[in-house]
Design an enzyme around this catalytic site. Structure first.
Site: not given
Ligand code: GLY
Length: 578
Positions: A387, A482
């Site tokens: 992310t 995450g």
């Molecule tokens: N894909 C990780 C989150 O949105 O927390």
């Protein structure tokens, strides 16, 4: 935040080390002043995980653009220069603070489940979860929200045209850019997963399947065409017509079940931020379908019951309280959090100070709780490079905190042929089956079960803090990671407010994490053996083998302007201003 004489600093640290070695639970306050220096600028600043994107943002600010113009330009640029996380084919959250209106808006452009998604879609005949289908398959792909999110943010709050803010991304995709070490090594690590898909391999790998190397020029002509189309025709160019059809084809050829209507009907939601206070500072963060803001505020509320400054930064006493608070928040996350358009999330109660006091009273200062004995508590009264976050401020006091993602690095790995668009695997953030963990070890229940057009629960936590008693922006922050996004962002806030660190020190400091299950505290490097021993004596399981936690990109207001820091845990990051 005064600068200490180096000798004074050395004596302070030596004294601290002596006290630590004496094994006392409550350590003195360690003064980190001047251990690391932040970037400073007077007018505006951009902090992102990729240097080219940061420079694009600063350029927009210098041309007279506001923080939203710069943020949208950074968002589109990262889709070109940080393809593992920057994206058009994923989704995310943007917190926008408008200084003149004294108002903050939470823009939700999280992916939505396709219409044909259903609760048991990842279950095998024997009831087990098929993780391949939720992660590396057409069925893993949620309907992307990024393009609509960025375009609507610009239309509502920006001053520049779509053409102006997209131009740098179009040029970088057309003429190419020099691959940095971070991109080269992430491609190498993902070779097997990405070269399975011929359209993906064609863009990021040479014919002999070797990835692009540091210093090579990466051009993405299909992506450039897609960006040009968006610049000329707006978001409908992406959600209807040829590009949408190519995305749907790619998903379905990889085994998925998406329809053109899913693309056409995708909706951005403008939500109220979740609000709290911490020691007088107003905190605003992302509400559901992110769990991030809710639990940052819940954990801060619990921490507020204790004098964390006196307890000491990363002392066993502080870490014990924080880990117990994290444990309880993540237990609530698994029970109560989901898409608020589908489930009733008890937001007010979870962020209530009275509830926090009740949870604090349950914490035994000498003994760790056991996670299997902790359940969502309301009846009685929730590194990873996949992310990316960026923060932007401008000279008018506007601020943007944006976190967006493809979920894993490069998402599902599937690229829609002819568009240059990599597709997410965000569907894995749903709870495929109650009690079965997702890729981050997070366990969910009914509130986060899969339903048509629902948004999977997230941990992404773009956050803005304000000076006590005012609407002036104090801190803009957030992180990838995450399940660790929440605890990473939380520690930046506490390091600044409780431990008076400058933003570079707050970023540099070692981080830890507890998420209820698995029942353990995970540590980065940098914790003393004394602290670990004291935590073990209280009954905590310690896992000291953690990879780096997060990649925060933060900006902090100071009297004469802005200071900022990009996390050094990832290479290629940059904070800059003017
Ligand atoms: N894909 C990780 C989150 O949105 O927390």
């Amino acid at each position: 935040m005064s600068i200490k004489h180096p000798l004074t600093l050395l004596l302070t640290l030596l004294f601290s080390a002596l006290i630590c070695n004496a094994g006392l639970a409550a350590q003195p306050i360690i003064n980190y002043a001047s251990l690391a220096q932040p970037v400073w600028s007077q007018h505006g600043m951009v902090s992102s995980q990729q240097a080219i994107a940061t420079r694009v943002g600063v350029n927009i600010l210098q041309q007279g653009g506001n923080a939203i113009d710069a943020a949208v330009a950074v968002g589109f640029t990262l889709a070109v220069t940080l393809p593992r996380a920057g994206n058009l084919g994923g989704g995310g959250f943007m917190l926008v603070h408008l200084a003149d209106k004294k108002q903050t808006v939470a823009i939700d452009y999280r992916e939505m489940a396709p219409f044909n998604a259903y609760r048991e879609m990842y279950l095998n005949e024997d009831g087990s979860v098929d993780k391949n289908r939720s992660r590396f398959h057409g069925l893993a792909v949620g309907v992307p929200g990024t393009v609509k999110g960025l375009v609507e943010a610009l239309q509502n709050y920006g001053n520049m045209s779509l053409q102006q803010v997209l131009q740098p991304a179009i040029e970088l995709a057309t003429t190419g850019f020099q691959v940095d070490r971070d991109l080269a090594s992430s491609l190498q690590q993902s070779t097997e997963r990405l070269t399975r898909w011929p359209a993906t391999a064609k863009v990021f790998f040479h014919e002999d399947s070797s990835g692009y190397q540091t210093g090579e020029i990466l051009k993405q002509p299909d992506l450039a065409r897609t960006l040009k189309n968006i610049a000329e025709h707006g978001q409908t160019a992406f959600y209807q017509g040829d590009i949408a059809q190519k995305i749907v084809n790619a998903v379905n050829e990889a085994g998925g079940n998406m329809q053109l209507e899913d693309m056409r009907d995708y909706q951005v939601k403008f939500r109220q931020p979740v609000n709290g206070t911490y020691r007088g500072y107003k905190i605003q963060s992302m509400p559901p379908p992110s769990s991030g803001g809710t639990h940052i505020i819940q954990i801060l509320n619990i921490m507020e019951q204790q004098d964390m400054t006196a307890s000491g930064h990363n002392s066993a006493q502080s870490m014990h309280t924080m880990a117990e608070a994290m444990r309880r928040a993540y237990a609530d996350r698994s029970e109560y959090l989901g898409d608020p358009d589908f489930v009733n999330v008890p937001l007010k109660r979870l962020t209530d100070k009275q509830y926090a006091r009740q949870l604090y009273q349950q914490i035994n200062p000498d003994q760790a709780s056991i996670s299997k004995d902790i359940k969502g508590g309301l009846e009685n009264y929730p590194e990873s490079p996949q992310t990316t976050h960026f923060s932007v401020v401008d000279r008018w006091g506007n601020a943007v905190a944006n976190t967006y993602t493809l979920n894993f690095s490069y998402g599902s790995g599937i690229l829609a042929e002819g568009t240059g668009v990599l597709l997410n695997n965000e569907m894995d953030d749903f709870s495929a089956k109650p009690g079965v963990a997702n890729a981050y070890g997070l366990i969910g229940g009914d509130a986060n079960a899969i339903e048509a057009r629902k948004r999977p629960l997230s941990s992404m936590s773009p956050t803005i803090a304000f000076k006590p008693g005012s609407d002036e922006v104090f801190l803009v922050t957030g992180s990838p990671g995450g399940s660790r996004i929440i605890t990473t962002t939380l520690q930046i806030i506490s390091n600044v407010i409780d431990h008076h660190m400058n933003i570079a020190e707050a970023t540099l400091a070692s981080r830890f994490h507890h998420q209820w299950l698995p029942d353990k505290i995970t540590l980065e490097k940098g914790f003393s053996t004394d602290t670990i021993r004291l935590l073990q004596q209280k009954g905590h399981q310690i896992d000291a083998s953690s990879w780096a936690m997060g990649s925060t990109q933060s900006i902090l207001k100071v009297d004469d302007g802005w200071t900022g820091a990009s996390d050094q845990r990832q290479s290629g990051t940059l904070t800059a201003g003017y």
